[in-house]
Motif scaffolding. Structure first.
Motif, PDB file in Angstrom:
ATOM      1  N   VAL A 284       0.827  -1.210   0.000  1.00  6.97           N
ATOM      2  CA  VAL A 284       0.000   0.000   0.000  1.00  6.97           C
ATOM      3  C   VAL A 284       0.861   1.260   0.000  1.00  6.97           C
ATOM      4  CG1 VAL A 284      -1.629   1.276   1.443  1.00  6.97           C
ATOM      5  CG2 VAL A 284      -2.010  -1.143   0.974  1.00  6.97           C
ATOM      6  N   LEU A 287       1.582   2.582  -3.342  1.00  7.07           N
ATOM      7  CA  LEU A 287       0.448   3.281  -3.964  1.00  7.07           C
ATOM      8  C   LEU A 287       0.305   4.689  -3.386  1.00  7.07           C
ATOM      9  CD1 LEU A 287      -2.215   0.429  -3.904  1.00  7.07           C
ATOM     10  CD2 LEU A 287      -1.294   1.499  -5.964  1.00  7.07           C
ATOM     11  N   ILE A 288       0.350   4.773  -2.062  1.00  8.38           N
ATOM     12  CA  ILE A 288       0.008   6.056  -1.428  1.00  8.38           C
ATOM     13  C   ILE A 288       1.202   7.013  -1.455  1.00  8.38           C
ATOM     14  CG2 ILE A 288      -0.781   7.193   0.690  1.00  8.38           C
ATOM     15  CD1 ILE A 288      -2.216   4.586   1.418  1.00  8.38           C
ATOM     16  N   PHE A 289       2.344   6.561  -0.929  1.00  9.05           N
ATOM     17  CA  PHE A 289       3.450   7.505  -0.747  1.00  9.05           C
ATOM     18  C   PHE A 289       4.319   7.621  -1.993  1.00  9.05           C
ATOM     19  CE2 PHE A 289       2.801   5.865   3.720  1.00  9.05           C
ATOM     20  CZ  PHE A 289       1.947   6.911   4.047  1.00  9.05           C
ATOM     21  N   ASP A 291       3.083   6.883  -5.026  1.00 10.58           N
ATOM     22  CA  ASP A 291       2.153   7.269  -6.100  1.00 10.58           C
ATOM     23  C   ASP A 291       2.312   6.389  -7.337  1.00 10.58           C
ATOM     24  OD1 ASP A 291       0.133   8.755  -7.330  1.00 10.58           O
ATOM     25  OD2 ASP A 291       1.563  10.190  -8.189  1.00 10.58           O
ATOM     26  N   LEU A 292       2.678   5.118  -7.153  1.00  7.08           N
ATOM     27  CA  LEU A 292       2.743   4.235  -8.315  1.00  7.08           C
ATOM     28  C   LEU A 292       1.331   3.969  -8.824  1.00  7.08           C
ATOM     29  CD1 LEU A 292       5.507   1.606  -7.462  1.00  7.08           C
ATOM     30  CD2 LEU A 292       5.698   3.829  -8.595  1.00  7.08           C
ATOM     31  N   ARG A 293       1.217   3.832 -10.139  1.00  8.01           N
ATOM     32  CA  ARG A 293      -0.088   3.568 -10.754  1.00  8.01           C
ATOM     33  C   ARG A 293      -0.008   2.245 -11.498  1.00  8.01           C
ATOM     34  NH1 ARG A 293      -0.634   9.567 -12.352  1.00  8.01           N
ATOM     35  NH2 ARG A 293       0.137  10.449 -10.408  1.00  8.01           N
TER      36      ARG A 293
ATOM     37  N   PRO B  66       6.604   9.102   5.362  1.00 12.27           N
ATOM     38  CA  PRO B  66       7.578   9.714   4.446  1.00 12.27           C
ATOM     39  C   PRO B  66       7.706  11.227   4.583  1.00 12.27           C
ATOM     40  CG  PRO B  66       5.976   8.341   3.249  1.00 12.27           C
ATOM     41  CD  PRO B  66       5.486   8.474   4.655  1.00 12.27           C
ATOM     42  N   THR B 271      -6.576   4.028  -3.383  1.00 16.19           N
ATOM     43  CA  THR B 271      -6.197   3.530  -2.056  1.00 16.19           C
ATOM     44  C   THR B 271      -5.670   4.681  -1.222  1.00 16.19           C
ATOM     45  OG1 THR B 271      -5.677   1.339  -2.909  1.00 16.19           O
ATOM     46  CG2 THR B 271      -4.557   2.013  -0.877  1.00 16.19           C
ATOM     47  N   PHE B 294      -5.346   0.967 -10.643  1.00 15.50           N
ATOM     48  CA  PHE B 294      -5.075   1.103  -9.215  1.00 15.50           C
ATOM     49  C   PHE B 294      -4.084   2.236  -8.997  1.00 15.50           C
ATOM     50  CE2 PHE B 294      -6.601  -3.140  -9.787  1.00 15.50           C
ATOM     51  CZ  PHE B 294      -7.272  -3.465  -8.615  1.00 15.50           C
ATOM     52  N   HIS B 295      -4.427   3.094  -8.074  1.00 15.79           N
ATOM     53  CA  HIS B 295      -3.468   4.128  -7.681  1.00 15.79           C
ATOM     54  C   HIS B 295      -3.744   4.504  -6.233  1.00 15.79           C
ATOM     55  CE1 HIS B 295      -5.945   8.026  -8.258  1.00 15.79           C
ATOM     56  NE2 HIS B 295      -6.705   7.046  -7.882  1.00 15.79           N
ATOM     57  N   GLY B 296      -2.899   5.337  -5.696  1.00 18.76           N
ATOM     58  CA  GLY B 296      -3.086   5.772  -4.320  1.00 18.76           C
ATOM     59  C   GLY B 296      -3.363   7.257  -4.275  1.00 18.76           C
ATOM     60  N   PHE B 297      -3.937   7.706  -3.168  1.00 20.20           N
ATOM     61  CA  PHE B 297      -4.118   9.145  -2.984  1.00 20.20           C
ATOM     62  C   PHE B 297      -3.488   9.550  -1.658  1.00 20.20           C
ATOM     63  CE2 PHE B 297      -6.206  12.928  -1.389  1.00 20.20           C
ATOM     64  CZ  PHE B 297      -5.888  13.789  -2.428  1.00 20.20           C
ATOM     65  N   TRP B 298      -2.645  10.551  -1.707  1.00 16.29           N
ATOM     66  CA  TRP B 298      -1.996  11.071  -0.517  1.00 16.29           C
ATOM     67  C   TRP B 298      -2.165  12.584  -0.511  1.00 16.29           C
ATOM     68  CZ3 TRP B 298       3.964  11.458   0.541  1.00 16.29           C
ATOM     69  CH2 TRP B 298       4.183  11.668   1.907  1.00 16.29           C
TER      70      TRP B 298
END
Lengths: 367, 367
Positions: A284, A287-289, A291-293, B66, B271, B294-298
């Motif tokens: 995770v 994904l979050i830190f 920012d991989l897609r 981070p 995520t 799939f990607h993340g949001f920060w």
């Protein structure tokens, strides 16, 4: 015109590899014979010169591929069936009367759509199902036969998710797959650098050398990739702190997860296969830190949505063969006698399915 | 002005929760005292009214986040330290001479950036580190204190990856998280439908009812989600074959994988957390054939990149509180005596860390 017309007047029998139920290809495939149709004014009759066996063709027959041909009674009046195969190169042998200003016998073409059934000798079809190609653009017939899947997938994987600049880096798993080798040839042309991952094997060093000859900058085995303390030093050194912006993956599982750790922030991972048969496990935090897609690429869907762009892409790939950017992938050519008895026509197909290495079926005609 | 100036003239001592090394918060946090500075002509002096304890604040202290504040000797001349906390609402108590046309004592404000250190009583800072808010927009002080993280994250998760239309569906895991409940309130405002997943628990039915009151269309437990044959019937029925185009995930692991299976082709999964502490396992077929992305949001990264848009978003969220679109999340208010001895100032923080439920520290001043 007389050339084609003469042939078809003999009430020729075509042969096709077909199936009426999904299952193990060695069990469900059979050879059917059918009269080669005279073409209507708006149609062409073609004969296949070569048709590859792609993994997705097998998955279709097994019934586990989301895109599949309809089963029809066109060739098999008693039991609906579908002809296997999705890729191939054909030669036009008869031209409908209204098409004679644009097509002529002897013209080569490839398929513009999937599910036409290419493991066969003859097909009568509308010209919109075909894309003309120039036989002199290719080094050999198998390059033309394999034009519409692997090189197009390779180009799209390199160009659709991320805009790389010359000197930029990408990473790929399964670098010795046919798509992977097409990617390397295209990457050399565009000036992209790459870190390529292959499975550890006894002949890894010679395979590394072969991939470097095709355009790979660095090649490592998946075992080397897992040496994290070493890799964390090597990748920044190799890339001069310009980490890969794109990951291309056909393996999934641990290899893909590990590759992701070496990519740049906000990099994209494009998946086009899962040879490890493992899901992609994504921490995770990446994904979050970071920012991989993550997304997938499926040529069949893209070409259904963008048929005109697909035609342009096929012609562009043809030009890359003509200009020696692309060369024939490593394939095994398998001879198929177009006039053989059904059992003998079937055998080279069933023998090739499950065998090691990519096979391209070469059809031989008596005349 | 006399109001603020008077206070600071008394050589007030501020108190802050700080740390000089990363580790277990209960061990590394300490209370420091410092003279409240007179502000320069370009500065404001503020006092904190309320500061939440967010999970990311804890992760920062542990050294596993981070984004982190620098450790400086500003408040602790002998040992560099950082003040904990990233969110809070302040009241201006003194205004630098060049700012008096725009700011006045009594004005409320929230943080425009992270890492300012909000677990403290007093701060002297530049106005660009603050966003003015209107205290009358909020139902209570904890709404203002929690304005810049959870509601903004909720809004961005609903709007940044996919453009939903009224009537469209989304799915979310961890629907009873504070962000999840903000999402539900916003979704009701925008007319979006949702399928919400919570962890199975003895009081699941009353929690389901609570989430429906906030705006959830359907709520299921993760155990219900795993009943695949049932869910494969229910989701199309609920959505009238308009499957969710967006998945929002703060749990990861099996729950997120399972949720993905009910989303529309080409849906995006955003995520923002991994409460299960498991990686996200993505079947390759969902990437390739279903085209899931799939990607993340920060929020921290987004706001660093788009500081002006972040200010606009904060003000928009304030207006949602004013218009009763958003209401206070379920939080526990913890009283903190701003004039307490250091050990007594520290205790409510360390007692709150690791306790169940979201805590907002409320600072009480003698005058």
């Amino acid at each position: 015109m007389a050339f084609g017309a003469t042939r078809i007047a003999r009430q020729m029998l075509g042969r096709a590899i077909a199936y009426s139920e999904y299952g193990n290809p060695k069990q469900v495939l059979r050879c059917i014979q059918y009269p080669v149709q005279h073409c209507s004014p708006e149609e062409l009759t073609v004969r296949f010169l070569a048709s590859p066996i792609n993994p997705s063709d097998i998955n279709q027959i097994e019934g586990v591929y989301p895109s599949r041909p309809s089963m029809t009674t066109d060739l098999t009046p008693n039991t609906p069936s579908a002809v296997a195969g999705n890729e191939g190169v054909v030669e036009v042998i008869d031209v409908g009367s209204s098409l004679r200003d644009r097509w002529e016998p002897g013209q080569w073409a490839v398929m513009s759509t999937t599910n036409l059934g290419t493991w066969r000798t003859h097909l009568t079809t509308k010209p919109e199902n075909l894309i003309r190609v120039d036989q002199y653009a290719f080094h050999n017939v198998q390059e033309a036969a394999s034009l519409t899947v692997n090189p197009c997938t390779a180009f799209m994987l390199l160009h659709s998710a991320v805009k790389l600049q010359p000197g930029d880096w990408f990473m790929q798993t399964g670098a010795n797959s046919v798509v992977g080798m097409n990617i390397l040839q295209l990457a050399r042309h565009f000036g992209y650098n790459s870190i390529n991952i292959i499975r550890a094997r006894p002949d890894a060093e010679s395979l590394k050398e072969r991939l470097r000859q095709l355009g790979a900058t660095y090649v490592i085995t998946d075992e080397e990739l897992m040496q994290r303390s070493e890799m964390k030093k090597l990748v920044p050194k190799w890339t001069e702190n310009n980490p890969p912006k794109l990951g291309i993956d056909c393996v999934s599982g641990r290899t893909a997860t590990e590759m992701s750790k070496y990519l740049a922030n906000s990099a994209t991972i494009s998946t086009y296969g899962g040879m490890s048969r493992q899901p992609l496990g994504i921490p995770v935090s990446l994904l979050i830190f970071k920012d991989l897609r993550f997304h997938g690429f499926w040529l069949t869907k893209w070409k259904d949505e963008q048929p005109s762009k697909f035609r342009d892409l096929v012609i562009q790939m043809q030009e890359y063969y003509r200009r020696d950017v692309l060369h024939s992938p490593d394939v095994d050519l398998v001879d198929v006698d177009a006039n053989a008895e059904p059992a003998d026509f079937l055998k080279p197909f069933t023998d090739s399915i499950g065998a090691h290495g990519k096979k391209v079926m070469l059809f031989h005609y008596d005349n």
